[in-house]
Design a protein around this motif. Structure first.
Motif: not given
Lengths: 100, 246
Positions: B85, B131-132, B135-136, B138
């Motif tokens: 990830t 992770l959620r 996400n932004k 990343r």
């Protein structure tokens, strides 16, 4: 040198420096983020074994007898009680860190 | 240093180093703490049941410590699954450990489910939630991000290649000057020629729209071929005027 601290963090194998929670709590406010958080298994005199919460630091710096020791990503183990009954010291350095 | 003895694999004992203080205190502080090189192995069923029994009693802290300690391998195992990830395994372990602690705090032994099963779910959930959330972030890239490093160690940063077109600033100024010259040149034409140019190219008209030769011809009540001939003449005239001015 032997400080009695032979604690290593098993995930990374890095040495752990113990610091009393009381000395840390003033700067714990911004530690809400999970990153760098660890549970470190240990064993010691008096208490056979357990887990100790630890945090990964950006850098640990020590000064001893005019010498500066630095460790990037050093790990601090947060000791919930008092390390010394008279309060003469509040942290136990890992001897590996004082090696150059 | 007072005393330090080590029996490999059996026990290690060490006293604190500061001799003066220890002498003064008479007893001194003995401190020993050590850790394992490898993570503790998972608990046997009976030992695990005993530790779970301790939860909710006054020995709760001990039980919880044992359960956390012996399930850290599970955290590492699950964290490794999220290796791809782009987030470091160390960070994943941090988050997974929090999932494990939440699992042990909320574990209900009366429900017929193994702690490891329940904890796996909690650890995975915690990592997925992280992770959620990230996400932004990343998708964002720092403009100080090095894109490349040359042999001399000079970094090519993203900010080095970002920028406006070189002529973006004086392009506007030049355009304005050109327009001024054109207006001056147009003013030298006869009034009918001026009307034709302005209508045809939408200069200083109400709607600013350019029109076809046919439309202009209809508006002025003359033929399109005549407009075409006039236009050619006007263009030559304007070119000459502008050349003379600049």
């Amino acid at each position: 040198m032997d400080t009695g601290n032979r604690l290593y963090e098993p995930f990374s194998g890095k040495p752990v420096c113990l610091v009393e929670y009381d000395s840390l709590k003033y700067c714990m406010g911004n530690l809400q983020k999970a990153s760098g958080f660890r549970m470190i298994p240990y064993h010691s005199i008096g208490k056979k074994h357990g887990v100790l919460p630890g945090i990964t630091t950006e850098k640990l710096i020590f000064f001893s007898q005019g010498e500066k020791y630095e460790q990037k990503g050093g790990i601090i183990g947060i000791y919930p009680g008092k390390l010394n009954r008279d309060g003469e010291f509040h942290a136990i350095v890992h001897p590996d860190i004082l090696k150059k | 240093m007072i005393c330090s003895a080590t029996l490999p694999g059996k026990f290690r004992y060490a006293a604190r180093r500061n001799t003066q203080k220890v002498v003064r205190q008479g007893g001194g502080d003995i401190f020993y703490i050590g850790g394992a090189d490898v993570l503790p192995v998972p608990l046997e069923n009976e030992a695990e049941a005993a530790a779970i029994q301790m939860l909710g009693t006054d020995q709760e802290d001990d039980g919880r410590a044992v359960l956390i300690e012996h399930n850290l391998r599970l955290v590492v195992y699950i964290a490794r699954k999220f290796d791809n990830t782009g987030i470091g395994v160390e960070d994943l372990i941090s988050i997974g450990t929090i999932g494990l602690i939440k699992a042990i705090n909320s574990f209900n032994p009366e429900k017929n489910i193994k702690l490891a099963t329940y904890a796996s779910r909690c650890i995975e959930n915690e990592i997925l939630m992280y992770l959620r959330r990230n996400n932004k972030i990343r998708m964002e890239v720092s403009i100080d991000e090095p894109l490349n490093v040359d042999w001399d160690g000079n970094e090519l940063l993203l900010s080095d290649i970002l920028g406006t077109e070189e002529d973006v600033i004086y392009k506007g100024i030049e355009g304005e000057v050109d327009r001024m010259l054109l207006n001056k040149a147009i003013n030298k034409l006869s009034s009918r020629e001026q009307v034709i140019v302005r209508l045809r190219f939408g200069l200083n008209t109400k709607d600013g729209q350019d029109r076809t030769q046919k439309e202009v011809a209809d508006l002025l009540g003359i033929s399109q071929s005549y407009i075409s001939r006039l236009e050619k003449k006007i263009m030559n005239r304007l070119k000459k005027e502008i050349n003379r001015m600049s």
